[in-house]
Motif scaffolding. Structure first.
Motif, mmCIF file in Angstrom:
data_model
loop_
_atom_site.group_PDB
_atom_site.id
_atom_site.type_symbol
_atom_site.label_atom_id
_atom_site.label_comp_id
_atom_site.label_asym_id
_atom_site.label_seq_id
_atom_site.Cartn_x
_atom_site.Cartn_y
_atom_site.Cartn_z
ATOM 1 N N GLY A 35 31.516 46.609 -42.235
ATOM 2 C CA GLY A 35 32.386 46.897 -43.748
ATOM 3 C C GLY A 35 34.179 46.656 -43.588
ATOM 4 O O GLY A 35 34.531 45.877 -42.493
ATOM 5 N N THR A 36 34.912 46.832 -44.484
ATOM 6 C CA THR A 36 35.886 46.803 -45.060
ATOM 7 C C THR A 36 37.110 48.515 -44.769
ATOM 8 O O THR A 36 36.319 49.374 -45.649
ATOM 9 N N LEU A 37 38.173 48.277 -44.183
ATOM 10 C CA LEU A 37 39.427 49.317 -44.704
ATOM 11 C C LEU A 37 40.001 48.427 -45.130
ATOM 12 O O LEU A 37 41.142 47.223 -44.808
ATOM 13 N N ASN A 38 41.096 49.052 -46.180
ATOM 14 C CA ASN A 38 41.876 48.518 -46.669
ATOM 15 C C ASN A 38 43.079 49.248 -46.894
ATOM 16 O O ASN A 38 43.390 50.418 -47.169
ATOM 17 N N ILE A 39 44.424 48.650 -46.270
ATOM 18 C CA ILE A 39 45.138 49.864 -46.001
ATOM 19 C C ILE A 39 47.094 49.128 -46.169
ATOM 20 O O ILE A 39 47.148 48.072 -46.292
ATOM 21 N N MET A 40 47.625 50.103 -46.546
ATOM 22 C CA MET A 40 48.910 49.904 -47.183
ATOM 23 C C MET A 40 49.964 50.371 -47.112
ATOM 24 O O MET A 40 49.496 52.311 -46.720
ATOM 25 N N GLY A 41 51.295 50.435 -46.775
ATOM 26 C CA GLY A 41 51.595 51.487 -46.149
ATOM 27 C C GLY A 41 53.372 50.713 -45.221
ATOM 28 O O GLY A 41 53.342 49.362 -44.671
ATOM 29 N N ALA A 42 54.822 51.924 -44.993
ATOM 30 C CA ALA A 42 55.855 51.371 -44.833
ATOM 31 C C ALA A 42 55.443 51.750 -43.091
ATOM 32 O O ALA A 42 54.520 52.602 -42.514
ATOM 33 N N ASP A 43 56.041 50.786 -42.148
ATOM 34 C CA ASP A 43 55.322 50.147 -40.641
ATOM 35 C C ASP A 43 57.087 50.731 -40.350
ATOM 36 O O ASP A 43 58.143 49.632 -39.922
ATOM 37 N N ILE A 44 58.154 52.428 -40.026
ATOM 38 C CA ILE A 44 58.694 52.199 -40.020
ATOM 39 C C ILE A 44 59.008 52.094 -37.948
ATOM 40 O O ILE A 44 59.016 53.314 -37.431
ATOM 41 N N ILE A 45 59.375 51.062 -38.042
ATOM 42 C CA ILE A 45 59.470 51.043 -36.967
ATOM 43 C C ILE A 45 60.434 52.115 -35.799
ATOM 44 O O ILE A 45 60.085 51.926 -34.866
ATOM 45 N N GLU A 46 61.712 52.365 -36.172
ATOM 46 C CA GLU A 46 62.710 53.372 -35.207
ATOM 47 C C GLU A 46 61.803 54.460 -34.810
ATOM 48 O O GLU A 46 61.772 55.190 -33.984
ATOM 49 N N GLN A 47 60.469 55.176 -35.719
ATOM 50 C CA GLN A 47 59.674 56.393 -35.614
ATOM 51 C C GLN A 47 59.168 56.062 -34.640
ATOM 52 O O GLN A 47 57.994 54.804 -33.995
ATOM 53 N N LYS A 48 58.636 56.560 -33.728
ATOM 54 C CA LYS A 48 57.620 56.946 -32.675
ATOM 55 C C LYS A 48 56.729 56.263 -33.480
ATOM 56 O O LYS A 48 55.573 55.774 -32.723
ATOM 57 N N THR A 49 55.955 57.321 -34.230
ATOM 58 C CA THR A 49 54.717 57.256 -34.642
ATOM 59 C C THR A 49 54.954 57.278 -36.533
ATOM 60 O O THR A 49 56.387 57.741 -36.674
ATOM 61 N N ARG A 50 53.918 56.695 -37.291
ATOM 62 C CA ARG A 50 54.441 56.505 -38.141
ATOM 63 C C ARG A 50 52.752 56.609 -38.848
ATOM 64 O O ARG A 50 51.850 55.593 -38.917
ATOM 65 N N ASP A 51 53.200 56.396 -40.584
ATOM 66 C CA ASP A 51 51.961 56.877 -40.608
ATOM 67 C C ASP A 51 51.488 55.720 -42.437
ATOM 68 O O ASP A 51 52.439 56.007 -43.029
ATOM 69 N N LEU A 52 50.766 55.129 -42.317
ATOM 70 C CA LEU A 52 50.467 54.710 -43.594
ATOM 71 C C LEU A 52 48.833 55.176 -44.111
ATOM 72 O O LEU A 52 48.129 55.466 -43.043
ATOM 73 N N SER A 53 48.964 54.360 -45.378
ATOM 74 C CA SER A 53 46.990 54.962 -46.366
ATOM 75 C C SER A 53 46.177 54.139 -45.691
ATOM 76 O O SER A 53 46.240 53.002 -45.646
ATOM 77 N N ILE A 54 45.317 54.712 -45.477
ATOM 78 C CA ILE A 54 43.921 54.396 -45.602
ATOM 79 C C ILE A 54 43.958 54.083 -47.670
ATOM 80 O O ILE A 54 43.323 55.528 -47.668
ATOM 81 N N VAL A 55 43.848 53.333 -47.991
ATOM 82 C CA VAL A 55 43.851 53.132 -49.532
ATOM 83 C C VAL A 55 41.690 53.364 -50.343
ATOM 84 O O VAL A 55 41.757 53.553 -50.786
ATOM 85 N N GLY A 56 40.986 52.338 -48.464
ATOM 86 C CA GLY A 56 39.926 52.457 -49.629
ATOM 87 C C GLY A 56 39.180 52.045 -48.513
ATOM 88 O O GLY A 56 39.886 51.290 -47.826
ATOM 89 N N GLY A 57 37.827 51.165 -48.675
ATOM 90 C CA GLY A 57 36.447 50.899 -48.007
ATOM 91 C C GLY A 57 35.215 50.930 -48.393
ATOM 92 O O GLY A 57 35.772 50.415 -49.639
ATOM 93 N N THR A 58 34.824 49.300 -47.552
ATOM 94 C CA THR A 58 33.430 49.058 -48.196
ATOM 95 C C THR A 58 32.547 48.949 -47.165
ATOM 96 O O THR A 58 32.617 49.235 -46.326
ATOM 97 N N GLY A 59 31.128 49.016 -47.595
ATOM 98 C CA GLY A 59 30.356 48.893 -46.256
ATOM 99 C C GLY A 59 29.804 49.488 -45.632
ATOM 100 O O GLY A 59 29.362 51.313 -46.661
ATOM 101 N N ASP A 60 30.211 50.258 -44.527
ATOM 102 C CA ASP A 60 29.780 51.235 -43.567
ATOM 103 C C ASP A 60 31.080 52.473 -44.025
ATOM 104 O O ASP A 60 30.824 53.086 -43.882
ATOM 105 N N PHE A 61 31.609 52.110 -44.452
ATOM 106 C CA PHE A 61 33.404 52.776 -44.795
ATOM 107 C C PHE A 61 33.551 52.978 -45.843
ATOM 108 O O PHE A 61 35.120 52.947 -46.853
ATOM 109 N N PHE A 62 31.924 53.056 -47.381
ATOM 110 C CA PHE A 62 32.156 52.665 -48.678
ATOM 111 C C PHE A 62 32.818 54.221 -49.246
ATOM 112 O O PHE A 62 32.613 55.131 -49.102
ATOM 113 N N MET A 63 33.716 53.344 -50.035
ATOM 114 C CA MET A 63 34.609 54.821 -50.318
ATOM 115 C C MET A 63 35.641 55.614 -49.798
ATOM 116 O O MET A 63 36.070 56.566 -49.852
#
Lengths: 183, 183, 183
Positions: free
Chosen positions: B125-153
């Protein structure tokens, strides 16, 4: 006392049914979309001589296939007509606006992000879509990540299948649109 | 009457428990994902001489750093291997396909939109992801906005952290994938 | 028996109220966002001479308007300031990072994908947005497809309206941000 007891049993059944209805609406099932649309997407790529008919164009800096022979890196911006049948000449019921890009060295494989814009007597609103178009698979699923207007806050899955390919100049996709969140 | 009263109390407890379960599943909490995967992303940028190994390439029209010294405007299309450990040579468990771009004049800072494509014995299946990669931060969060197959919705958050950087040629990201909507 | 009967009725009312509250939170209504923010977006396009002030730049391979006169295919990467009023000089409360592209042959029409990055005393976190910017419409809706930090797992709609245009060099959008899923 007996009256209360019967009343009680009836209430119990009502509550249980309501619970089941709510629970059912919360658990999404692939085979049970709340709305379904089958549409066709037509793409005519600009090839320098067809500016009148072209609906899309490559805007990336060409890599000249140094990374394989499958257009790796080609990024195509499009404003493509969407019809309810396979005929390119049918009156479009929507536009698809956004882009796709080719991203594999060893085969044709694409990635899409676009908006379906409906502006007809039937629907007015948009669906926003992104995902991988794994061209070698007979069908492949992308995510519908949001919607507006008649599709307010919608989410779902769109299943692509290649319906026709004429070289690099024209291709047609069947888009089987299934919404699982409808408001 | 007493029998009815006891029955009544038991029912009350059942209803309350169900309510709490439903309410709990509706309120999402960052520390309670319904699924979690930690994966590593490897990117080898095309530099004219490494076409055999390169997994990504800049396809934008170069601005030649007229807007700062941090590749502003560079848009990189990728088909990158995803492994469960830090070793680039491990058998990939997924591919990451999509693009990133650099978008700041004063520092390295990126933006990603891509699909994780799983095709293994464990997940399909697939996971669809978008977001900002604020490289200077140690960790940064992006959004998983959808999925298909085993990751349906599916929906969720993926936390990036830089795991290795070797000039502009290679970098490795740790992707801590947390899903909060699982169906 | 009467005591039980009254107790029963009160319980019934409590259960019904809870049901209505849950049902209400599940059915989203356009006029009832759980959070609303009105912000202004400022874009200063790089024109070769304004590298100090520019916040965005065209990175596509120019088509030189062979496909109409409305910049078809132009892809602009941006890192734009977001303010709470119309004044470009106000202290930004967020940055908008991502890109837009022009995609019509017959009029100005755009498509956006970007992240709003908040890092102030009021909010810390991101909102991820994509959708069509149908410039000819007075207002147009894009989808908020995910969020992180203070906007953990948010979804919603952002309504664009053009607030100012100064040639190709500067434009300002009013962004009416409405979240319908808040956690």
């Amino acid at each position: 006392m007996e009256k209360s007891y019967y009343y009680f049993n009836i209430l119990f059944i009502i509550i249980l049914t309501t619970f089941l209805l709510i629970a059912n609406s919360i658990t999404l099932k692939p085979e049970k979309p709340c709305k379904r649309l089958v549409l066709y997407y037509h793409d005519i790529l600009f090839n320098v001589t067809n500016s009148a008919n072209a609906t899309s164009a490559n805007v990336s800096n060409p890599l000249n296939n140094v990374l394989g022979d499958y257009n790796f890196g080609m990024l195509v911006v499009f404003d493509d007509p969407i019809t309810i049948d396979q005929n390119l000449m049918s009156t479009p019921v929507a536009r698809a606006q956004g882009f796709y890009l080719y991203n594999m060295k060893s085969k044709y494989n694409a990635w899409f992000a676009y908006t379906l814009i409906f502006n007809s007597s039937e629907y007015c609103g948009t669906l926003n879509i992104m995902g991988a178009d794994i061209i070698e698979q007979k069908t492949r699923d992308l995510s519908i990540v949001g919607g507006t207007g008649d599709f307010f806050m919608a989410r779902g899955v769109v299943t692509f299948s290649t319906d026709a390919v004429e070289g690099l100049g024209y291709f047609r996709l069947k888009m089987d649109i299934k919404l699982y969140e409808c408001y």
